[in-house]
Design an enzyme around this catalytic site. Structure first.
Site, short mmCIF file in Angstrom:
data_model
loop_
_atom_site.label_atom_id
_atom_site.label_comp_id
_atom_site.label_asym_id
_atom_site.label_seq_id
_atom_site.Cartn_x
_atom_site.Cartn_y
_atom_site.Cartn_z
N LYS A 139 15.58 46.16 104.15
CA LYS A 139 15.91 45.75 102.72
C LYS A 139 17.79 45.11 102.65
O LYS A 139 18.09 44.07 104.15
CB LYS A 139 17.36 47.81 103.04
CG LYS A 139 18.07 48.08 101.91
CD LYS A 139 16.52 49.06 100.53
CE LYS A 139 17.48 49.50 99.89
NZ LYS A 139 16.94 49.82 99.05
N ASP A 158 17.66 47.45 93.38
CA ASP A 158 18.55 48.66 94.20
C ASP A 158 19.23 48.49 92.87
O ASP A 158 20.00 48.07 92.18
CB ASP A 158 18.47 49.10 94.94
CG ASP A 158 18.74 49.98 96.43
OD1 ASP A 158 18.17 50.90 96.30
OD2 ASP A 158 19.86 50.77 96.32
P1 NDP Z 1 21.77 51.41 89.49
O1 NDP Z 1 22.41 51.12 89.12
O2 NDP Z 1 20.37 51.62 87.97
O3 NDP Z 1 22.15 52.96 89.26
C1 NDP Z 1 23.34 53.06 89.86
C2 NDP Z 1 24.21 54.11 88.92
O4 NDP Z 1 24.40 55.35 90.29
C3 NDP Z 1 25.04 54.29 88.55
O5 NDP Z 1 25.04 55.22 87.13
C4 NDP Z 1 25.80 54.72 89.44
O6 NDP Z 1 26.98 54.39 88.21
C5 NDP Z 1 25.80 55.30 90.20
N1 NDP Z 1 26.33 55.64 91.23
C6 NDP Z 1 26.61 54.53 92.57
N2 NDP Z 1 27.62 54.09 93.15
C7 NDP Z 1 27.53 55.15 93.00
C8 NDP Z 1 28.76 55.67 93.92
N3 NDP Z 1 29.31 55.55 95.07
N4 NDP Z 1 29.05 57.42 93.41
C9 NDP Z 1 28.60 57.51 92.58
N5 NDP Z 1 27.79 57.32 91.54
C10 NDP Z 1 26.97 56.36 91.86
O7 NDP Z 1 20.85 51.84 90.23
P2 NDP Z 1 19.10 52.66 91.01
O8 NDP Z 1 19.33 53.42 90.25
O9 NDP Z 1 18.20 51.45 90.93
O10 NDP Z 1 19.56 53.47 91.94
C11 NDP Z 1 19.96 54.81 92.35
C12 NDP Z 1 19.18 55.26 93.34
O11 NDP Z 1 18.28 55.54 93.85
C13 NDP Z 1 20.15 54.93 94.93
O12 NDP Z 1 20.17 55.37 96.07
C14 NDP Z 1 19.03 53.47 94.86
O13 NDP Z 1 19.05 53.28 96.44
C15 NDP Z 1 17.07 54.76 95.13
N6 NDP Z 1 16.17 54.35 94.27
C16 NDP Z 1 15.65 52.88 93.76
C17 NDP Z 1 14.82 52.63 93.28
C18 NDP Z 1 14.58 51.57 92.65
O14 NDP Z 1 13.46 51.40 91.81
N7 NDP Z 1 15.70 51.00 91.88
C19 NDP Z 1 13.91 52.88 94.26
C20 NDP Z 1 14.19 54.37 95.24
C21 NDP Z 1 15.73 54.53 95.26
P3 NDP Z 1 28.38 53.70 88.30
O15 NDP Z 1 27.53 52.60 87.61
O16 NDP Z 1 29.82 53.79 88.12
O17 NDP Z 1 28.64 52.69 89.87
O1 2IT Z 2 14.65 52.43 98.00
C1 2IT Z 2 13.61 51.89 97.56
O2 2IT Z 2 12.53 52.31 97.26
C2 2IT Z 2 14.05 50.46 96.71
N1 2IT Z 2 15.13 50.21 95.97
C3 2IT Z 2 13.12 49.68 95.83
C4 2IT Z 2 11.87 48.58 97.22
C5 2IT Z 2 11.52 47.68 96.43
O3 2IT Z 2 10.62 46.89 97.36
O4 2IT Z 2 10.72 47.93 95.24
#
Ligand code: NDP
Ligand code: 2IT
Length: 450
Positions: A129, A169
């Protein structure tokens, strides 16, 4: 909970001493070690292999300066991180997070979780990561590009298609992956699958954008079917966040017959009793990069509430937390339980505190932990790596169908492991044990090499 096994208690104590002031990392390690109690009880000789002592220590942790020039000509300095946690079953694999809250603890917790998640996918990927405390909010495209180029200038020395393959992420989507990829190619003069989540014109996989959100729903669907003989049909769903994971969970849950009534960001949440419209939400968040409050301005039936945590007081059958770590605490979990919630599947990484998980499990709420429920994103990244190696692309339906099968497989893997160790229905224990076993066996087979 305190440890029954003195050995595990000792491993945890060492982790806390070695990583002081890192609460998120300690929390993630503690949960896995607690889950391993039945494994150690069944085979105390595992202590002699040192595999648990080794798995909690990253193979490598790189910290670097990222300086870049903003639109006013001012020099800005951020800190960059990459943890290469475990390569026993494949090249390091995991996303990059750009958010002001990023620090060593956050990166290590995410990298540690990624080891077990990636193992659960059944695909050959190790755990890693990275990220930076850079805040992308309010930055111009030019600033984002200069930051990404500077970040990659250092990161490129440590990664490679067969070494370490980063992805997106929080704060890292298609735009950032494009800038990062361009800079890597320029530095190495190599067109290679060094990042996933790439654009479709330069090696990206169809369905990677949708994969995490769709995967959460496929996992939840199987969990509901097997453990409660029900499905998404007619259910009310609360989704937090409004980023990549939340949006595509909204789209799939709706397609499966549910009504999703909320989305949020760090400022507040929107509630629409008629169900959130995916196209409008996607337009605001993905195309315009706007705030979720905008949704209530465009949709008359929706209300906007200041403060994101109030979202857990909204009555629902199913909750899909898709924002960030520790976004549901014990009191908020209790509220969900009181309001009749029957299932939680984690789209975000570690969104439920240990107290929240305990409330859900005690109340008999089905609970799909992040490392199982959100593994669809990284699984599809691994499918992107396969396509890059073959120099070939699968259709959307081919990738989506493999994703579906992988998520169903992960559920059964976790469910069966829990049953095998006498913890029927406890998918936290099951996911941790199943993820651990494959990596531990590979580490033992390869000798004490790290
Ligand atoms: P994005 O950046 O696309 O979206 C993040 C979202 O979460 C936004 O709506 C953001 O709001 C909100 N957010 C972030 N930090 C905070 C906080 N401290 N408090 C409240 N809301 C918050 O990220 P992703 O959708 O990609 O990721 C979301 C979650 O999913 C994370 O935990 C990530 O690790 C996990 N994840 C992502 C994967 C991927 O493929 N993208 C895979 C597996 C897990 P704001 O705009 O106000 O910051
Ligand atoms: O938390 C996660 O699994 C991710 N942000 C996706 C990682 C990846 O390599 O696609």
């Amino acid at each position: 909970m305190s440890f029954t096994s003195e050995y595990l208690a000792g491993v945890y104590e060492t982790v806390c001493k070695r990583n002081p002031g890192e609460p998120e990392f300690q929390q993630a390690v503690r949960e896995v070690l607690e889950s391993l109690e039945p494994v150690v009880a069944a085979d105390p000789s595992i202590a002699e292999t040192g595999v648990i002592d080794r798995i909690v220590e990253p193979e490598r942790f790189i910290i670097f300066r990222v300086s870049w020039v903003d639109d006013n000509g001012k020099v800005q300095v951020n800190r960059g991180f990459r943890v290469q946690f475990n390569s026993a079953i494949g090249p390091y694999k995991g996303g990059l997070r750009l958010h002001p809250s990023v620090n060593a603890s956050v990166i290590k917790f995410l990298g540690f979780e990624q080891i077990f998640k990636n193992s659960l996918t059944g695909l050959p990927i190790g755990g890693g990561k990275g990220g930076s405390d850079f805040d992308p909010k309010g930055k111009s495209d030019g600033e984002i590009m200069r930051f990404c180029q500077s970040f990659m200038t250092e990161l490129s020395k440590h990664i490679g298609a067969d070494t370490d393959v980063p992805a997106g992420d929080i704060g890292v989507g298609a735009r950032e992956i494009g800038f990062l990829y361009g800079q890597y190619k320029r530095l190495r003069n190599e067109f290679t699958g060094v990042l996933t989540g790439k654009g479709l014109t330069y090696g990206g996989s169809l369905a990677r954008t949708e994969a995490t959100g769709y995967g959460v729903c496929y996992f939840a669907e199987e969990m509901l079917k097997v453990m409660k003989n029900t499905d998404f049909g007619g259910k009310t769903v609360v989704i937090s966040g409004s980023g990549n994971v939340a949006l595509y969970a909204l789209q799939k849950a709706t397609a499966l017959g549910a009504k999703v009534v909320t989305l949020s960001d760090s400022n507040g949440y929107v509630y629409d009793p008629n169900g959130i419209d995916f196209d409008i939400a996607r337009q605001i968040k993905e195309v315009e990069r706007g705030r979720i409050s905008e949704y209530a301005k465009r949709v008359p039936t929706a209300e906007y509430h200041d403060g994101c945590r109030g979202i857990w007081s909204v009555k629902c059958d199913i909750a899909l937390p898709c924002a960030t770590q520790n976004e549901i605490n014990g009191d908020e979990a209790e509220m969900l339980v009181k309001n009749g919630c029957i299932a939680v599947a984690e789209g975000a990484n570690m969104p439920s505190t240990p107290e929240a998980i305990e409330k859900f499990q005690t109340a008999g709420v089905l609970f799909g932990p992040a490392k199982a429920a959100n593994a669809g994103g990284v699984a599809t990244s691994a499918l992107e790596m396969s396509q890059n190696s073959m120099r070939y692309s699968w259709s959307f339906d081919e990738v989506d169908s493999k994703l579906h099968d992988i998520m169903v497989g992960i559920f059964h893997n976790a469910y069966d492991a829990a049953a095998k160790y006498g913890c029927d229905g406890n998918l936290v224990v099951g996911a941790n044990i199943a993820g651990f076993t494959k990596v531990a066996n590979a580490m033992i087979a390869q000798g004490v090499c790290y």
